[in-house]
Design a protein around this motif. Structure first.
Motif, short mmCIF file in Angstrom:
data_model
loop_
_atom_site.label_atom_id
_atom_site.label_comp_id
_atom_site.label_asym_id
_atom_site.label_seq_id
_atom_site.Cartn_x
_atom_site.Cartn_y
_atom_site.Cartn_z
N ARG A 116 0.83 -1.21 0.00
CA ARG A 116 0.00 0.00 0.00
C ARG A 116 0.87 1.26 0.00
O ARG A 116 0.58 2.20 -0.72
CB ARG A 116 -0.92 -0.07 1.23
N GLU A 117 1.89 1.29 0.84
CA GLU A 117 2.78 2.44 0.92
C GLU A 117 3.57 2.62 -0.37
O GLU A 117 3.83 3.74 -0.80
CB GLU A 117 3.72 2.30 2.12
N ALA A 118 3.95 1.52 -0.98
CA ALA A 118 4.68 1.57 -2.24
C ALA A 118 3.80 2.19 -3.33
O ALA A 118 4.27 2.97 -4.17
CB ALA A 118 5.15 0.19 -2.65
N GLU A 119 2.51 1.85 -3.30
CA GLU A 119 1.57 2.40 -4.29
C GLU A 119 1.41 3.92 -4.10
O GLU A 119 1.41 4.67 -5.07
CB GLU A 119 0.21 1.71 -4.15
N LEU A 120 1.30 4.36 -2.85
CA LEU A 120 1.20 5.80 -2.56
C LEU A 120 2.46 6.54 -3.00
O LEU A 120 2.38 7.64 -3.56
CB LEU A 120 0.93 6.03 -1.07
N ALA A 121 3.60 5.95 -2.74
CA ALA A 121 4.87 6.58 -3.14
C ALA A 121 4.95 6.68 -4.66
O ALA A 121 5.40 7.69 -5.21
CB ALA A 121 6.04 5.78 -2.59
N ALA A 122 4.49 5.64 -5.35
CA ALA A 122 4.51 5.64 -6.82
C ALA A 122 3.56 6.71 -7.36
O ALA A 122 3.88 7.41 -8.34
CB ALA A 122 4.13 4.26 -7.35
N ARG A 123 2.39 6.86 -6.73
CA ARG A 123 1.43 7.88 -7.16
C ARG A 123 1.99 9.29 -6.95
O ARG A 123 1.85 10.15 -7.81
CB ARG A 123 0.12 7.76 -6.38
N LYS A 124 2.65 9.51 -5.80
CA LYS A 124 3.26 10.82 -5.53
C LYS A 124 4.35 11.14 -6.56
O LYS A 124 4.47 12.25 -7.03
CB LYS A 124 3.84 10.87 -4.13
N ALA A 125 5.15 10.13 -6.87
CA ALA A 125 6.23 10.32 -7.85
C ALA A 125 5.65 10.66 -9.22
O ALA A 125 6.15 11.56 -9.92
CB ALA A 125 7.10 9.09 -7.92
N LEU A 126 4.60 9.94 -9.61
CA LEU A 126 3.96 10.20 -10.90
C LEU A 126 3.34 11.59 -10.92
O LEU A 126 3.49 12.33 -11.90
CB LEU A 126 2.89 9.14 -11.19
N LYS A 127 2.67 11.96 -9.83
CA LYS A 127 2.05 13.29 -9.74
C LYS A 127 3.12 14.37 -9.86
O LYS A 127 2.95 15.37 -10.57
CB LYS A 127 1.30 13.43 -8.42
N SER A 128 4.22 14.19 -9.17
CA SER A 128 5.32 15.16 -9.23
C SER A 128 5.88 15.28 -10.64
O SER A 128 6.14 16.38 -11.13
CB SER A 128 6.42 14.73 -8.26
N LYS A 129 6.03 14.16 -11.33
CA LYS A 129 6.53 14.15 -12.71
C LYS A 129 5.58 14.91 -13.64
O LYS A 129 6.01 15.71 -14.47
CB LYS A 129 6.66 12.71 -13.21
N VAL A 130 4.29 14.63 -13.50
CA VAL A 130 3.28 15.27 -14.35
C VAL A 130 3.26 16.78 -14.09
O VAL A 130 3.21 17.58 -15.03
CB VAL A 130 1.89 14.63 -14.11
N GLU A 131 3.30 17.18 -12.82
CA GLU A 131 3.29 18.61 -12.48
C GLU A 131 4.52 19.31 -13.04
O GLU A 131 4.44 20.43 -13.56
CB GLU A 131 3.21 18.80 -10.97
N MET A 132 5.68 18.67 -12.93
CA MET A 132 6.91 19.27 -13.44
C MET A 132 6.86 19.42 -14.96
O MET A 132 7.25 20.45 -15.52
CB MET A 132 8.12 18.42 -13.04
N ALA A 133 6.33 18.41 -15.64
CA ALA A 133 6.21 18.47 -17.11
C ALA A 133 5.23 19.58 -17.51
O ALA A 133 5.47 20.32 -18.47
CB ALA A 133 5.75 17.13 -17.66
N ALA A 134 4.14 19.71 -16.78
CA ALA A 134 3.15 20.76 -17.07
C ALA A 134 3.76 22.14 -16.86
O ALA A 134 3.55 23.06 -17.66
CB ALA A 134 1.92 20.58 -16.21
#
Length: 102
Positions: free
Chosen positions: A1-19
């Motif tokens: 569960r924690e690994a999934e949350l960390a992966a979501r945060k990383a993806l969100k951060s990547k998307v925000e940076m690209a935007a």
């Protein structure tokens, strides 16, 4: 569960940076394409400075003061007066003298 949350945060951060990067590039492109006059106009609006110089049109024959183009009223005969001066003059002439002539 924690690994999934960390992966979501990383993806969100990547998307925000690209935007952010894409938005910065778009803004830079727009600024590069804007003409200098438009940039100057935007800066004048932001600073509340007048965009055009106030030109004197002449002297009002009623009050004898300088007339700026913004406050000028030009009659068909070519004479120029302040709006307030000529309106007051015509009102007084109509009501007191009962004369409708310009």
């Amino acid at each position: 569960r924690e690994a999934e949350l960390a992966a979501r945060k990383a993806l969100k951060s990547k998307v925000e940076m690209a935007a952010r990067r894409e938005a910065d590039q778009l803004l830079a492109r727009r600024e590069a394409e804007e003409p200098e006059q438009l940039i100057a106009a935007k800066q004048a609006l932001a600073s509340a400075a007048p965009m055009r110089a106030r030109a004197d049109v002449g002297t009002c024959a009623i009050c004898n003061e300088a007339i700026t183009a913004r406050h000028a009223k030009r009659l068909p005969c070519g004479h120029t007066f302040h709006f307030v001066c000529i309106d007051n003059f015509h009102s007084r002439k109509m009501h007191e003298e009962r004369n409708m002539d310009l």
